[in-house]
Design a protein around this motif. Sequence first.
Motif, PDB file in Angstrom:
ATOM      1  N   THR A  40    -119.523  -1.365  22.209  1.00 51.43           N
ATOM      2  CA  THR A  40    -120.297  -1.670  20.956  1.00 51.43           C
ATOM      3  C   THR A  40    -121.651  -1.491  20.896  1.00 51.43           C
ATOM      4  OG1 THR A  40    -118.152  -2.511  19.851  1.00 51.43           O
ATOM      5  CG2 THR A  40    -120.151  -2.504  18.638  1.00 51.43           C
ATOM      6  N   GLN A  41    -122.288  -2.579  21.795  1.00 50.14           N
ATOM      7  CA  GLN A  41    -123.556  -2.860  21.789  1.00 50.14           C
ATOM      8  C   GLN A  41    -124.245  -1.367  22.190  1.00 50.14           C
ATOM      9  OE1 GLN A  41    -125.022  -6.542  23.655  1.00 50.14           O
ATOM     10  NE2 GLN A  41    -122.693  -6.901  23.963  1.00 50.14           N
ATOM     11  N   LEU A  42    -123.711  -0.793  23.234  1.00 53.17           N
ATOM     12  CA  LEU A  42    -124.240   0.626  23.762  1.00 53.17           C
ATOM     13  C   LEU A  42    -124.157   1.686  22.797  1.00 53.17           C
ATOM     14  CD1 LEU A  42    -122.747   0.572  27.289  1.00 53.17           C
ATOM     15  CD2 LEU A  42    -125.307   0.148  26.815  1.00 53.17           C
ATOM     16  N   ILE A  43    -123.495   1.545  21.853  1.00 50.99           N
ATOM     17  CA  ILE A  43    -123.398   2.534  20.770  1.00 50.99           C
ATOM     18  C   ILE A  43    -124.203   2.319  19.580  1.00 50.99           C
ATOM     19  CG2 ILE A  43    -121.976   3.448  18.804  1.00 50.99           C
ATOM     20  CD1 ILE A  43    -119.403   3.127  20.667  1.00 50.99           C
ATOM     21  N   PHE A  44    -124.624   1.119  19.432  1.00 57.27           N
ATOM     22  CA  PHE A  44    -125.471   0.365  18.247  1.00 57.27           C
ATOM     23  C   PHE A  44    -126.619   0.353  18.501  1.00 57.27           C
ATOM     24  CE2 PHE A  44    -121.518  -1.019  15.727  1.00 57.27           C
ATOM     25  CZ  PHE A  44    -121.220   0.229  15.382  1.00 57.27           C
ATOM     26  N   HIS A  45    -126.934   0.069  19.993  1.00 56.70           N
ATOM     27  CA  HIS A  45    -128.391  -0.240  20.413  1.00 56.70           C
ATOM     28  C   HIS A  45    -128.607   0.435  21.672  1.00 56.70           C
ATOM     29  CE1 HIS A  45    -128.613  -3.424  17.507  1.00 56.70           C
ATOM     30  NE2 HIS A  45    -127.455  -4.039  18.046  1.00 56.70           N
ATOM     31  N   PRO A  46    -128.525   1.818  21.667  1.00 53.75           N
ATOM     32  CA  PRO A  46    -128.807   2.619  22.939  1.00 53.75           C
ATOM     33  C   PRO A  46    -130.202   2.223  23.467  1.00 53.75           C
ATOM     34  CG  PRO A  46    -128.734   4.099  20.982  1.00 53.75           C
ATOM     35  CD  PRO A  46    -128.238   2.580  20.713  1.00 53.75           C
ATOM     36  N   ASP A  47    -131.030   2.062  22.778  1.00 54.44           N
ATOM     37  CA  ASP A  47    -132.282   1.752  23.232  1.00 54.44           C
ATOM     38  C   ASP A  47    -132.423   0.771  24.192  1.00 54.44           C
ATOM     39  OD1 ASP A  47    -131.839   0.270  20.939  1.00 54.44           O
ATOM     40  OD2 ASP A  47    -133.703  -0.315  20.951  1.00 54.44           O
ATOM     41  N   GLY A  48    -131.436  -0.287  24.179  1.00 55.45           N
ATOM     42  CA  GLY A  48    -131.390  -1.560  25.144  1.00 55.45           C
ATOM     43  C   GLY A  48    -130.909  -1.163  26.358  1.00 55.45           C
ATOM     44  N   TYR A  70    -121.331   1.411   9.673  1.00 54.89           N
ATOM     45  CA  TYR A  70    -121.166   2.864   9.053  1.00 54.89           C
ATOM     46  C   TYR A  70    -121.338   2.981   7.447  1.00 54.89           C
ATOM     47  CZ  TYR A  70    -120.416   4.333  13.788  1.00 54.89           C
ATOM     48  OH  TYR A  70    -120.644   4.604  15.044  1.00 54.89           O
ATOM     49  N   MET A  71    -120.875   1.749   6.861  1.00 51.82           N
ATOM     50  CA  MET A  71    -121.082   1.717   5.396  1.00 51.82           C
ATOM     51  C   MET A  71    -122.683   1.575   5.036  1.00 51.82           C
ATOM     52  SD  MET A  71    -117.864  -0.761   4.492  1.00 51.82           S
ATOM     53  CE  MET A  71    -118.960  -1.201   2.842  1.00 51.82           C
ATOM     54  N   GLY A  72    -123.254   1.040   5.882  1.00 49.41           N
ATOM     55  CA  GLY A  72    -124.578   0.827   5.736  1.00 49.41           C
ATOM     56  C   GLY A  72    -125.500   2.174   5.622  1.00 49.41           C
ATOM     57  N   MET A  73    -124.870   3.225   6.325  1.00 47.02           N
ATOM     58  CA  MET A  73    -125.302   4.307   6.476  1.00 47.02           C
ATOM     59  C   MET A  73    -125.370   5.386   5.352  1.00 47.02           C
ATOM     60  SD  MET A  73    -124.439   4.930  10.637  1.00 47.02           S
ATOM     61  CE  MET A  73    -125.113   6.714  10.580  1.00 47.02           C
ATOM     62  N   ILE A  74    -124.333   5.055   4.487  1.00 42.98           N
ATOM     63  CA  ILE A  74    -123.835   5.677   3.259  1.00 42.98           C
ATOM     64  C   ILE A  74    -125.024   5.538   2.164  1.00 42.98           C
ATOM     65  CG2 ILE A  74    -122.515   6.153   1.220  1.00 42.98           C
ATOM     66  CD1 ILE A  74    -120.158   5.041   3.358  1.00 42.98           C
ATOM     67  N   LYS A  75    -125.651   6.685   1.663  1.00 47.09           N
ATOM     68  CA  LYS A  75    -126.521   6.765   0.790  1.00 47.09           C
ATOM     69  C   LYS A  75    -126.060   7.015  -0.737  1.00 47.09           C
ATOM     70  CE  LYS A  75    -129.401   5.165   3.804  1.00 47.09           C
ATOM     71  NZ  LYS A  75    -129.910   3.646   3.861  1.00 47.09           N
ATOM     72  N   ILE A  76    -126.456   6.234  -1.878  1.00 48.86           N
ATOM     73  CA  ILE A  76    -126.077   7.089  -3.086  1.00 48.86           C
ATOM     74  C   ILE A  76    -127.556   7.086  -3.842  1.00 48.86           C
ATOM     75  CG2 ILE A  76    -124.658   6.313  -5.052  1.00 48.86           C
ATOM     76  CD1 ILE A  76    -123.016   4.588  -3.449  1.00 48.86           C
ATOM     77  N   GLY A  77    -127.734   8.100  -4.037  1.00 54.90           N
ATOM     78  CA  GLY A  77    -129.207   8.592  -4.659  1.00 54.90           C
ATOM     79  C   GLY A  77    -130.440   8.097  -3.891  1.00 54.90           C
ATOM     80  N   GLY A  78    -130.167   8.057  -2.551  1.00 55.29           N
ATOM     81  CA  GLY A  78    -131.218   7.660  -1.486  1.00 55.29           C
ATOM     82  C   GLY A  78    -131.267   6.163  -1.257  1.00 55.29           C
ATOM     83  N   ALA A  79    -130.178   5.316  -1.943  1.00 58.06           N
ATOM     84  CA  ALA A  79    -130.151   3.918  -1.909  1.00 58.06           C
ATOM     85  C   ALA A  79    -128.852   3.348  -0.857  1.00 58.06           C
ATOM     86  CB  ALA A  79    -130.477   2.985  -3.004  1.00 58.06           C
ATOM     87  N   SER A  80    -128.839   2.433  -0.511  1.00 51.89           N
ATOM     88  CA  SER A  80    -127.485   1.912   0.339  1.00 51.89           C
ATOM     89  C   SER A  80    -126.504   1.419  -0.752  1.00 51.89           C
ATOM     90  CB  SER A  80    -128.017   0.616   1.265  1.00 51.89           C
ATOM     91  OG  SER A  80    -128.308  -0.337   0.502  1.00 51.89           O
TER      92      SER A  80
END
Length: 369
Positions: free
Chosen positions: A101-109, A316-326
Amino acid sequence: MTSTQIKTQRLLSLDVFRGATIAAMILVNDPGDWGHIYAPLEHSKWDGCTPTDLVFPFFLFMVGVSVVYAMESKKTTVPHGKLLLSALRRTAILIAIPWITQLIFHPDGGLAHLRLPGVLPRIALVYFICTILYLKTSQKTRDWIFAFTLIGYFIIMTCIPVPGVGYANLKPETNMGAWIDRLVFTTNHLWRESHTWDPEGLLGTLPAIATSLFGIRVGSWLKRKDRDDNVKVSWMFTYGVIAVVLGLIWDLFFPINKALWTSSFVLYTGGLATIALALCYWLIDVQGRKRFTYFFVVFGANAITAYVLSGYIPHYMGMIKIGGASIYQTLFAPYFSPINASLVSAIFTVAILWLVMWIFYIKKIFIKI
């Protein structure tokens, strides 16, 4: 992971208690705004115990109870080697899940900054060690191990000087557990909020094992066929109250502290968990009051799956945008005060995860790791 259908009779109160614990875990882990949280839904800053601090020890307590219910009949009919290999496989999967999960969400680390300790790794280690102890030792031996673990941990943390510090202490960055974590894992692989200590560190796993041994003791008592249900419940309440009192007394010398998982914390939370399970068992399995149970059973039947998904679905819910807002900015923030918007958002997350688990439940799919 494999999905199977549960064919054996389950003790309903166990699923309810486990489900309530998981629901609470999701609620406190996924607020809408980390800057606005009601005090009872936050962890203690250091010493002390809030309702949120009860969630993890309650779950580990239930791990111990569940070991008894899963292994009691098998320990005399199935080769222990086979059971331990199965437990080892589950342990490896539970440890690997948060790393992936960390490697998926924080690939930069990348691997260089992968946090090695964590909630699921601690659950995995506690589960595996307690499975070994349940299969290979008597209850009397486990009671001695429980006592020696709590006393030994107290001595290590309060009497042995910390290398580089020169004295024993219970401060976040300079206690013995923090020193061991930096030595074993290095600072690159510890809690992202600190990198100098970890709330799920290696040394603290010892008293966490004691929490599950507490659960094994209670589970073994519940499974006894030579005691009336009312007697079982009475003694569970008695044991629970005694443990809480002992924990509060020990708190005077070794403060109740979740991050350190102190011995007083083990007794205090184990006692409260015993009281809570006794109440659930008496209401649900003895008195047959089951109307309120369905919501929690849905979570409890797939507890680990629900917890794992709670790390993915909100992201992934946080990535959903409604009118440009979360979703949070659109549905909650404009209509509630900041602290209530954060709480309603967390409840919404619990509801979404419950719907996912409900689909699993009605399809009779129960994920076993």
